[in-house]
Write a protein that holds these residues in place. Structure first.
Motif, PDB file in Angstrom:
ATOM      1  N   SER A 168       2.334  -0.211  -6.948  1.00 18.16           N
ATOM      2  CA  SER A 168       3.420   0.599  -6.390  1.00 18.16           C
ATOM      3  C   SER A 168       2.837   1.622  -5.416  1.00 18.16           C
ATOM      4  O   SER A 168       1.639   1.934  -5.455  1.00 18.16           O
ATOM      5  N   LYS A 212       1.501  -7.258  -5.419  1.00 23.68           N
ATOM      6  CA  LYS A 212       2.639  -6.343  -5.403  1.00 23.68           C
ATOM      7  C   LYS A 212       2.455  -5.269  -4.341  1.00 23.68           C
ATOM      8  O   LYS A 212       3.420  -4.887  -3.660  1.00 23.68           O
ATOM      9  N   ASN A 216       4.967  -4.556  -1.403  1.00 24.89           N
ATOM     10  CA  ASN A 216       5.611  -3.246  -1.329  1.00 24.89           C
ATOM     11  C   ASN A 216       5.425  -2.579   0.033  1.00 24.89           C
ATOM     12  O   ASN A 216       6.365  -1.988   0.571  1.00 24.89           O
TER      13      ASN A 216
END
Length: 421
Positions: A168, A212, A216
């Motif tokens: 993230s 990820k 992102n």
């Protein structure tokens, strides 16, 4: 008996009218995207900004190995088209993206070691100082800078993750990056955006976290309608300190394709690639097949050797080649190395590829690696007032870089007729 029946019917009618209106309102509200959700449509605040792509991603009528730009939904034009950046450009530079390595423009150091070198270091001030110098870069003919979310080597042990361990995004880094990209867009300039740097990827839990992170950042670019960006998934991806998903040719191919796939339902797309070590090589195997352009690092080559390597590779893939890291000084700031830096501009422009500049001790290292008396105790993005091999310490760094970019300006802003003579 009839009057109550009419009132009952009027009540039913009103009920359904309110129900229909409520349903319409709910539908309208559901059509409003949540914050950060991509609709595939440009943000109105960004309409009209510059978009950059290689010709081969635009169509068969465009030169595949050149860069094109357009404003909003306007016509695609080669870079250095009069009216876009200025006037009186040399034909030799049209379609290229001369760039400046500024890897640490959104840098922070969570270890605190940076304060041993610059007690007053502040990440936002660092970014603001970088942005404040963009106009001087553009005035010297630069169209792009190279920024990496995880930075570059600052010449001390730093913790500059930009991501959480699960992939993230860290909002502080993204806020600074957004300011950098928007400042470039306001000036019709381009950001070559690196996602990963090998000294910082230990932050990730596993390879899924790297995937990820790739998704992102790419989605963040789409959500914000940032079109003045070229993506470099990883700086020197074949370094052994990277996880295999980044360092291997197969893994890099997967990440390039993953980033590309995020644009499938977007209103625009961006070019995606990665770089290798400073031996002037381009991506290999499946990574090369997947990439939209080729990045080249030439730290191990002199000016002509780098240009020769680029010329040899231009027939391998019909797409742009961008030199976005080179160091001809090796810590020696003399008339000879100054001439070598200027030769690197001339030699690269002659190939039709994009020249790029790196001078670590000027705007990346803290303090100088090669000279104890350099005097650089902070990031410094300013160009000096006395271009050339003039002064000492930090002043020398600023003047040396100013002299190199002054030569770029003379190459970029030569008239077409002069370039043909």
């Amino acid at each position: 008996m009839h009057k109550p029946q009419k009132r009952w019917r009027r009540g039913i009618t009103r009920y359904w009218m309110f129900a229909v209106l409520a349903a319409a309102l709910v539908g309208a509200m559901s059509a409003i995207p949540a914050q950060g959700e991509s609709t595939g449509e440009p943000n109105s605040s960004r309409q009209g900004q510059v978009h950059v792509l290689p010709g081969h991603l635009i169509g068969a009528d465009y030169e595949p190995d050149k860069f094109y730009v357009r404003q909003g939904e306007g016509e695609w034009e080669l870079t250095y088209t009069p009216g876009w950046q200025g006037e009186d450009f040399s034909e030799a530079v049209r379609g290229t993206l001369p760039n400046l390595r500024s890897a640490n423009a959104v840098f922070d150091d969570e270890s605190g070691n940076v304060h041993d070198h610059d007690p007053d270091f502040d990440p936002q001030s660092n970014t603001d100082q970088f942005i404040a110098n963009l106009d001087s870069y553009k005035a010297n003919g630069l169209l792009a800078t190279d920024v990496n979310l995880q930075g570059g080597n600052p010449n001390f042990d730093a913790t500059n993750p930009a991501f959480n361990s699960d992939g993230s995004l860290r909002p502080e880094w993204m806020d600074r990056l957004g300011k950098v990209i928007e400042a470039h867009a306001e000036r019709n300039m381009v950001v070559v955006l690196g996602y990963f740097y090998f000294r910082q990827t230990g932050v990730f839990d596993d390879e899924d976290a790297v995937r990820k992170a790739t998704t992102n950042v790419t989605d963040w670019l789409i959500d914000n309608d940032y079109r003045n960006v070229v993506i470099e998934i990883a700086n020197e991806h074949n370094d052994d300190d990277y996880p295999d998903i980044i360092s291997s040719d197969e893994g890099m191919a997967e990440l390039i394709k993953l980033a590309q796939s995020r644009f499938d339902n977007a209103a625009f797309r961006l070019a995606v690639s990665a770089s290798r070590y400073g031996d002037a090589s381009i991506l290999q195997g499946p990574a090369a097949d997947a990439a939209d352009l080729s990045f080249v690092h030439c730290n191990g080559k002199d000016a002509q050797g780098c240009a020769d390597a680029v010329a040899d590779q231009q027939g391998d893939y019909d797409r742009p080649i961008v030199l976005n890291e080179t160091d001809n000084t090796k810590g020696e700031y003399t008339d000879d190395t100054f001439d070598e830096d200027k030769k690197s501009i001339d030699a690269m422009v002659a190939t039709g590829a994009s020249w790029g500049y790196m001078l670590n001790q000027w705007n990346q290292y803290i303090p100088c690696r090669y000279h104890d008396d350099c005097g650089s105790t902070k990031f410094d993005y300013a160009l000096g007032p006395d271009p050339g091999v003039n002064g000492s310490g930090e002043e020398l760094m600023e003047n040396f870089t100013a002299g190199v970019l002054e030569h770029l300006k003379s190459v970029v802003y030569s008239s077409a007729s002069e370039s043909e003579d």
